[in-house]
Design an enzyme around this catalytic site. Structure first.
Site, PDB file in Angstrom:
ATOM      1  N   ASP A 153      10.281  -7.049  -1.941  1.00  0.00           N
ATOM      2  CA  ASP A 153       9.136  -7.230  -1.088  1.00  0.00           C
ATOM      3  C   ASP A 153       9.156  -8.875  -0.985  1.00  0.00           C
ATOM      4  OD1 ASP A 153       6.493  -7.567   0.069  1.00  0.00           O
ATOM      5  OD2 ASP A 153       5.958  -5.612  -0.344  1.00  0.00           O
TER       6      ASP A 153
ATOM      7  N   CYS B 258      -0.922  -3.242  10.556  1.00  0.00           N
ATOM      8  CA  CYS B 258      -2.280  -2.981   9.926  1.00  0.00           C
ATOM      9  C   CYS B 258      -3.386  -4.020  10.137  1.00  0.00           C
ATOM     10  CB  CYS B 258      -2.148  -2.420   8.467  1.00  0.00           C
ATOM     11  SG  CYS B 258      -1.153  -0.789   8.380  1.00  0.00           S
TER      12      CYS B 258
ATOM     13  N   ASP C 191       7.212  -2.975   6.947  1.00  0.00           N
ATOM     14  CA  ASP C 191       6.081  -3.096   7.990  1.00  0.00           C
ATOM     15  C   ASP C 191       6.720  -3.687   9.329  1.00  0.00           C
ATOM     16  OD1 ASP C 191       6.593  -5.629   7.569  1.00  0.00           O
ATOM     17  OD2 ASP C 191       4.280  -6.229   7.117  1.00  0.00           O
ATOM     18  N   ASN C 192       7.819  -3.587   9.604  1.00  0.00           N
ATOM     19  CA  ASN C 192       8.449  -4.180  10.733  1.00  0.00           C
ATOM     20  C   ASN C 192       9.770  -3.467  11.103  1.00  0.00           C
ATOM     21  OD1 ASN C 192      10.935  -6.021  10.075  1.00  0.00           O
ATOM     22  ND2 ASN C 192       9.281  -6.104   8.584  1.00  0.00           N
TER      23      ASN C 192
ATOM     24  N   CYS D  16      19.160  10.336  12.357  1.00  0.00           N
ATOM     25  CA  CYS D  16      18.784   8.815  11.561  1.00  0.00           C
ATOM     26  C   CYS D  16      17.310   8.335  12.077  1.00  0.00           C
ATOM     27  CB  CYS D  16      19.994   8.154  11.696  1.00  0.00           C
ATOM     28  SG  CYS D  16      20.218   7.162  13.387  1.00  0.00           S
TER      29      CYS D  16
ATOM     30  N   CYS E 186      17.510   7.524  15.915  1.00  0.00           N
ATOM     31  CA  CYS E 186      17.651   8.886  16.822  1.00  0.00           C
ATOM     32  C   CYS E 186      16.213   9.276  16.887  1.00  0.00           C
ATOM     33  CB  CYS E 186      18.004  10.276  15.935  1.00  0.00           C
ATOM     34  SG  CYS E 186      19.801  10.224  15.633  1.00  0.00           S
TER      35      CYS E 186
ATOM     36  N   GLY F 139       1.035  -1.356   0.106  1.00  0.00           N
ATOM     37  CA  GLY F 139      -0.035   0.082  -0.089  1.00  0.00           C
ATOM     38  C   GLY F 139       0.721   1.332  -0.024  1.00  0.00           C
TER      39      GLY F 139
END
Length: 229
Positions: free
Chosen positions: A78, A208, A146-147, A191, A194, A57
């Site tokens: 991916d 999600c 997503d992690n 970064c 931080c 997405g």
């Protein structure tokens, strides 16, 4: 006609005798009319190399518009599975097969129809063994992971190789976009570590699938990341 021929050239508008072909001049005519882009800027876009982590997405809308803008090379990475909640990012030919990640990457490739953009689709998971090869030869990295482990891995590699990292994340009805450029501006720019020295707990940062997300939000955040490039 104000300013005459010199003003026309200074604005980056095409002139007779240019070495660019008719397809180039028509395809990017709106960019060429922008003083902030012009022919020189469009040629820089043509030479640009982008790593896109995540073809879902967040990644797919950004990849589409980067290709449409004339970015010369996109590396799409991916390895996530895909289900019917993500139809727009998947090649239908791969649904129900044992190669869902490849279908997700291929679906985004198909959406990026610009013939001048070379796309390298990779249905693999980023890890300590392949991250440096992924990052070292690109100009900018778009993080659509997503992690947290993958984001930390990307951040560290971007700092090491001096690449800006454009970050995006979504949660229910909210999204975040930022640019981390510590590798090129050491001691001045932050970064990702931080901002998040340690990964939040799963309870504080559900994904999600667990927390839900408004369908249009990843597209909005994905496009904002494209503008940050």
């Amino acid at each position: 006609m104000v300013g005459g021929f010199e003003a026309w050239k200074a604005a980056g508008l095409p002139v007779a005798g240019t070495s660019e072909d008719a397809d180039f001049l028509e395809r990017y005519s709106r960019h060429l009319r922008l003083p902030q882009v012009g022919l020189a800027g469009q040629k820089k876009l043509e030479q640009a190399r982008v790593l896109m982590v995540g073809a879902g997405g967040l990644g797919s809308p950004a990849a589409f518009y980067l290709a449409a803008a004339g970015v010369g090379f996109l590396r799409l990475v991916d390895d996530d599975v895909v289900d019917r909640k993500q139809p727009a990012t998947t090649d239908p030919a791969y649904r129900g097969t044992d190669r869902p990640a490849e279908g997700r990457v291929r679906g985004t490739e198909l959406a990026c129809t610009e013939p001048r953009t070379r796309i390298e689709g990779m249905a693999v998971r980023l890890n300590a063994e392949n991250i440096e090869a992924m990052v070292a030869d690109v100009d900018v990295v778009l993080d659509g992971a997503d992690n947290f482990p993958t984001r930390y891995l990307l951040s560290d590699a971007c700092v090491k190789f001096g690449k800006p990292m454009v970050y995006g994340a979504v949660h229910r009805f909210e999204g975040q976009v930022s640019v981390f450029d510590a590798g090129r501006r050491r001691g001045d720019a932050p970064c990702y570590r931080c901002l998040f020295p340690e990964a939040p707990s799963a309870e504080d940062a559900p994904n999600c699938a667990e927390a839900g997300v408004l369908g249009v939000l990843p597209g909005i955040i994905g496009l904002l990341r494209r503008l940050r490039c």
